[in-house]
Every structure is written in structure tokens, then in C-alpha cells.
Write an enzyme that holds these catalytic residues in place. Sequence first.
Site, mmCIF file in Angstrom:
data_model
loop_
_atom_site.group_PDB
_atom_site.id
_atom_site.type_symbol
_atom_site.label_atom_id
_atom_site.label_comp_id
_atom_site.label_asym_id
_atom_site.label_seq_id
_atom_site.Cartn_x
_atom_site.Cartn_y
_atom_site.Cartn_z
ATOM 1 N N LYS A 32 22.580 -86.705 -35.384
ATOM 2 C CA LYS A 32 23.108 -85.658 -35.965
ATOM 3 C C LYS A 32 24.408 -85.100 -35.547
ATOM 4 O O LYS A 32 25.359 -84.690 -36.449
ATOM 5 C CB LYS A 32 22.332 -84.714 -36.242
ATOM 6 C CG LYS A 32 21.917 -83.835 -34.698
ATOM 7 C CD LYS A 32 21.144 -82.446 -35.174
ATOM 8 C CE LYS A 32 21.018 -81.745 -33.884
ATOM 9 N NZ LYS A 32 21.493 -80.538 -33.665
ATOM 10 N N THR A 33 24.639 -84.818 -34.315
ATOM 11 C CA THR A 33 25.950 -84.202 -33.957
ATOM 12 C C THR A 33 27.195 -85.205 -34.050
ATOM 13 O O THR A 33 28.253 -84.710 -34.583
ATOM 14 C CB THR A 33 25.822 -84.016 -32.384
ATOM 15 O OG1 THR A 33 24.906 -83.453 -32.009
ATOM 16 C CG2 THR A 33 27.124 -83.289 -31.881
ATOM 17 N N ASP A 222 24.178 -75.777 -37.629
ATOM 18 C CA ASP A 222 23.289 -76.696 -37.027
ATOM 19 C C ASP A 222 22.000 -76.055 -36.619
ATOM 20 O O ASP A 222 21.432 -74.745 -36.408
ATOM 21 C CB ASP A 222 23.851 -77.131 -35.641
ATOM 22 C CG ASP A 222 23.389 -78.367 -34.840
ATOM 23 O OD1 ASP A 222 22.549 -79.005 -35.516
ATOM 24 O OD2 ASP A 222 23.562 -78.405 -33.773
ATOM 25 N N GLU A 223 20.675 -77.012 -36.358
ATOM 26 C CA GLU A 223 19.476 -76.543 -36.343
ATOM 27 C C GLU A 223 18.896 -75.426 -37.078
ATOM 28 O O GLU A 223 18.396 -74.540 -36.767
ATOM 29 C CB GLU A 223 19.508 -75.997 -34.464
ATOM 30 C CG GLU A 223 19.939 -77.138 -33.637
ATOM 31 C CD GLU A 223 18.921 -78.060 -33.230
ATOM 32 O OE1 GLU A 223 17.823 -78.039 -34.142
ATOM 33 O OE2 GLU A 223 19.299 -78.854 -32.354
ATOM 34 N N GLN A 253 10.701 -80.302 -35.749
ATOM 35 C CA GLN A 253 11.002 -79.641 -34.529
ATOM 36 C C GLN A 253 11.329 -78.404 -34.658
ATOM 37 O O GLN A 253 12.172 -77.779 -33.720
ATOM 38 C CB GLN A 253 12.348 -80.394 -34.142
ATOM 39 C CG GLN A 253 12.410 -81.788 -34.034
ATOM 40 C CD GLN A 253 13.596 -82.568 -33.190
ATOM 41 O OE1 GLN A 253 13.531 -82.490 -32.060
ATOM 42 N NE2 GLN A 253 14.382 -83.061 -33.889
ATOM 43 N N ARG A 612 10.812 -87.260 -26.883
ATOM 44 C CA ARG A 612 11.739 -87.284 -25.996
ATOM 45 C C ARG A 612 11.857 -88.382 -24.925
ATOM 46 O O ARG A 612 12.911 -88.709 -24.298
ATOM 47 C CB ARG A 612 11.496 -86.167 -24.893
ATOM 48 C CG ARG A 612 11.297 -84.585 -25.265
ATOM 49 C CD ARG A 612 12.766 -84.327 -26.130
ATOM 50 N NE ARG A 612 12.365 -84.414 -27.208
ATOM 51 C CZ ARG A 612 13.058 -84.281 -28.378
ATOM 52 N NH1 ARG A 612 14.619 -84.244 -28.093
ATOM 53 N NH2 ARG A 612 13.015 -84.388 -29.714
#
Length: 682
Positions: A32-33, A222-223, A253, A612
Site C-alpha cells: 500500500k505505501t 492512510d490506515e 486489520q 506478520r
Amino acid sequence: MISLSGLNDKQRVAAETIEGPVLILAGAGSGKTRTITYRIAHMVDNLGIKGDTILGVSFTNKAAKEMRERVHSLLGSRKSRGISLLTFHSLGVRILKKEITKLGYQENFSIYDQSDQISIVREALRHYSAEKKFDQKDIQSKISFLKNAGIMENDFADSPHFNPADPFSHATEYTYRYYQEKLKFFNAIDFDDILFLTLKLFRNFPEVAKFYSEKFRYIMVDEYQDTNTLQLELILHLTSTHKNLCVVGDDDQSIYAFRGADVTNILEFEKVFHDAKIIKLEENYRSVSSILDLANNVIKVNKKRRDKTLWSQKKSDHIPLLWAMGDTDHEAEIIVEEIVKHQGNGGHLADIAVLYRSNTQAPPIEDQLRLSQVPYQIIGGQKFYDKKEVKDLMSYLFVILNPSDQMALRRILNIPNRGIGNATLEKYLKKSEEDKIPLFHVLEKYPAIDPVRSQGIKTFVALIQKYKTKFLTGTLAENISVLIEEIDYLNFIDKQYDNAKQVERRRKDVMFFIESANRFANYYKENATLKNFVERLLLQDSQDKDKLEDDGDSDVRKNEVTLMTLHSSKGLEFQKVILVGIEEETLPHKRVIQEGEDISEERRLCYVGITRAQEQLIMTYAKQRKIFGKDIPRSKSRFLNDLVDKNLFIEQDRTTFGHLSVEEADTFKKSFFSNLLDTLDD
């Protein structure tokens, strides 16, 4: 021109969709970044959009910094100039510095920290007449909650959050008004006010909101799954003159409801922003496919979620493992055995993360790591042996074993309070220097140097001498327990802290320390003396200090196992993840089950933990877990129980010590720790 050829098809669509509302559903590890930064670079370099019309908002300084650095590397310093890539709060401060006078404040306002805030709350409660006493931190926390819900002090009494029959609500309502008046009188704001007053500014002065909406024609958040009610309203104001809003997030998430995050903001995005385009990023670049298969099956049970399925081109022979452990201590043993094995095979300790639902699960693992001399770091928490109460108790043991340990002696001389302050201490220190004898011997020989405090000195010296003998017999844990009781240390904790939750947490740390001594005794058996226990603590303490003093050596600092909660792990990735305590009443948490709450966020926490892992995932559950000194039966979490027949993980019974029987393992451990003691003595 910026080339988008390095993006996959979905990422490229996201980067090229500029006008109108856009929701990029970015699954874990889906890049995403990279997508966001290429989108910004494409806007500036390919489409000629002016940088000063672009606003990117994130939640942490780290995320904002990473975004700025990536955009700068793509565009260079000249083209990236003017682009605003900030946190929500940095944006709020920037706006308030220019506009706060409209709210009756002066430009040079101060931002108060928590201690300043508590002082005002305490003052308010002194003026509030009520029979019942209220915890200052609870009131301050409630005010913070109300601000993040966008509820002004004058509106609280009419809000759904006010209960007319609840004295706490009335006390909060009075304190909230008093608190805001005082802040304004001092020309100060608190951290929550940064966004709260920005919203008030937009509500009361629509022309200000319009100005910033016209200034920032292209907005990215973002987020987005972590936004709360207040932040959503701010976004609505900032997009009031246009609909060029791109939000990036993953509802799977969303794990911060306790901070006020509202997952419905992302679930109902197109209801608020009509004609929104939804783009899913489902290709995962982090994990092997077997880990993603497990993650997808765990999370899809949640009913209120966006439908998406993570997939990866990475294949692996490693299937996620679920280890059934005997009990808490056995779990810690096997986990550290696996870590030592990984290192012995040439693996790096930094490859490994041990994740858990609650910080209370960490001490047994920390103990075992220390026993095995495996370096570790804790992210988002404090090492158990660095906690104040643990340091206090360790210092008592250091002095009992070695009364000449002046640093430990000075720490505990007035803990609990014996009326021996700095002025008294200076008199004894002076005598120590004059006679060139240790401080404890001065206390022992000349208690009357300060006649007023002599009885307290005599009592302390007698206590140390008594336990010097007492620790020669009886068990380590029992003697520590009796010492804690004799100095009335738990009562000392009660008096030190106002907040009941803080008192409970610190009392638990004392209990964990006793359990730690008990674990040591179980491993060392007849060698579990005070001397050996203290030497172990001192050895590890020395290693920790060396590590802190060696900040320049990045390789040393990286060569550590990482321990952290599931909440702290979000956004990180590790080659091997050990997910501890996948059992009922741990994950999902007991409180959520007992209070009948929706467990969907607990399931999302499990999903975050699984995703993770890049290459290997090991999960554990204990058949019984030690909780505050009691062994409580446990069972496998429903999150995995539902999946037993799907062959998504391999369950292994590790209640034997590797390939050894319990009896053989006991013999092995005795030999191992006996050899370790010999090494320490050398």
C-alpha cells in the site's frame, strides 16, 4: 515522467484513479505505501498537479516520514516541495497556529501534557461537592474519550454518553466544563484539543473549513480503518468543496476500538462518499501462501467485513504449526528451545518475533530467554526486570546477599517509607567516606548519627541481617513472599498510586516476580540459592546495560528476539513468528467473552498476528496456564478449532521435551542448568 510499470494491475489502477472518492482496500503486505507514493508522484510528475494542493494524512510520525522519504526519492526535492504529508495532529497544529485566535485563544498557545491535565482535573474535583470520590485519571480519560467523539463540554449532558443516574457522569460533566475554562484561561490546549478545536473551528467558522478544502484539492488518508468519529467529520469538512478523497485501509486489520477507532468508517465508505470507486489490493508480497491460506480462513468467519482474499506467488514447504504445551513454564521452555535451535542453525535472532495478546504473557518467556542468555527487546512495553517494583525487590535481594552494594542499598533504604530522606542519608554517607567503610556498616555501627531516625535505621539493619540468615533455609519464592509481606510492600504500592488499574498492574508485577523465583527454583533444583538467583539477575542486568551503552553498533542491537503484543505488531513483519496463547480466554480475551461483546476484533487481532509471518508460523496453546499463581485449565481457541479439518496447520503435542520423555527431559534439564551454573562460577 514517473513510470507505473513496476506496479501490479490493481496497484496501477489505484495510482491512476485521481478524481472523486476512492477506497483502496489494501490487504496485509499488499504494497500500500508503494501504491500511495507512486500515486502522488504520478499526480505531480505526469498530471502536472501542484504539490501544494496535495495533502496526505497518516496516524504516526514514522508513517508520515516514510511517505515523505519515498515521495522525495521518486520526485526529487524540487518537485516534492509543497506536498503536505503529515499526521492528523501535525495538520491540526498547523491550522490552529493560524486560526486559533478565532476561538478566543492567543497564537502562542501551550500544549499541556498529562501531568498538567491531571492537575486541573484534581483542582476541579476539589471544588466539586460529592460524597463519593472519583479517580482523577478515570475522569481525565473520559474527557479524552468525549473529545475524540467530537462532543463539546456544553453538549455532554445531552449526549447518549451521559447517564443522569450515574454520579460519575455528573462529576465528569462538571469537571469537563471547569477543565476547558481553565485551559482557555491559561491559553493552553491538551493533545486531544489539537483535533477537537480544529473541528470546533470548522463547525463555527465554515469559511475556514472552505478555505482549507479549496487549498487541499487532493486528500489521501492512510490506515482509514483506524479513524474515529471526530476524524471522519474533519475529513468531511476538508472535502466539502470537492470529492477528491482517496483512503487506504483494511477493515480486517481494524484493532484499535479501545482508542476510539470506528471500523464502520471503512465498511460504510460509499454510503458517506457516494459514487466511490473500490479497488482491492489482494496480492501479498510478504508471506508464503500456506500462511495466507490460514489467515484467510480465520478472518472470513467475521460477518461484517469487506470480501477479499489474500494470495501470494511465494510457495513453501512450511505449513503453520500449532504446538500443544503442558503449562505456562513448559511453553516458555519450548519457545526458547526453538529460538536457540534457530540461532544454532545460523539464523539471525532479529528474524524472530514472539507475539502475545497481553503483556502479562511475557514474563515467563523473558525468564527463559534470560536463563538461556538470549538477547531480546520488547516493543511497545517495558522489560519486566526494568519495572520499578521489580527493581525494588531485586535491590532488596542484592543488599541481603551483599550489604556493600551501595546503589541497591540507597534505593531501598526508604522503601517503603521509613522517614529516611536525603538529608539523613547525607549524614551517613559523610561518615562512610570519613571512615572509609561501606554505607551499610555505618548504619549498623552508628545508627544514632541522626537520633530522630535511629529507630528506622536499626529496624532496617535488623531486617537485612534477619533475611541473610533466613535465605539459607526454605525455598527462594517462599522467602521472597515473606519478605514482601514483612515490609508491607503491597500496601506501599496501594498508597503510591491513585489509579486502581495501575495499582492492580503493579501488584501483579510483584506476583510475577515471585513466580519468576519459583521458575528459577524448578530449573535449578538444589542449586536454587539466593546467591545463584542474584548472580543471574546481575549478569543479565549487566548485559542489558552494555547493550544500551553500545547504541552505535547497529548489528548488536539488531541481534535480538523481538517480543510484543499483537496490537504493537501491526505494520511489522518477521521471517519467523511465534504466536503465543491461541486459546480460549486468551485470544479471544476473557473479558470480551464474559461481557458478551462482539469478538470480531479479537479475530482481527489473530489475523494480524498470523499475517506478520513471512516464512514460518508457530502457534501455541497451553493445556493449563499459570494465572497469578494458579494453574487454570485451558483449551484451544475457537479461531483454530473451527479449522481443524481443513489441513491448514499441523497440530503437534509438545508436552514432551522434544524427542525425550518427561523423565529424560528432567534429567537433561538438571544437567544443562548445572553446567550453566559452573560456567557462571567460572
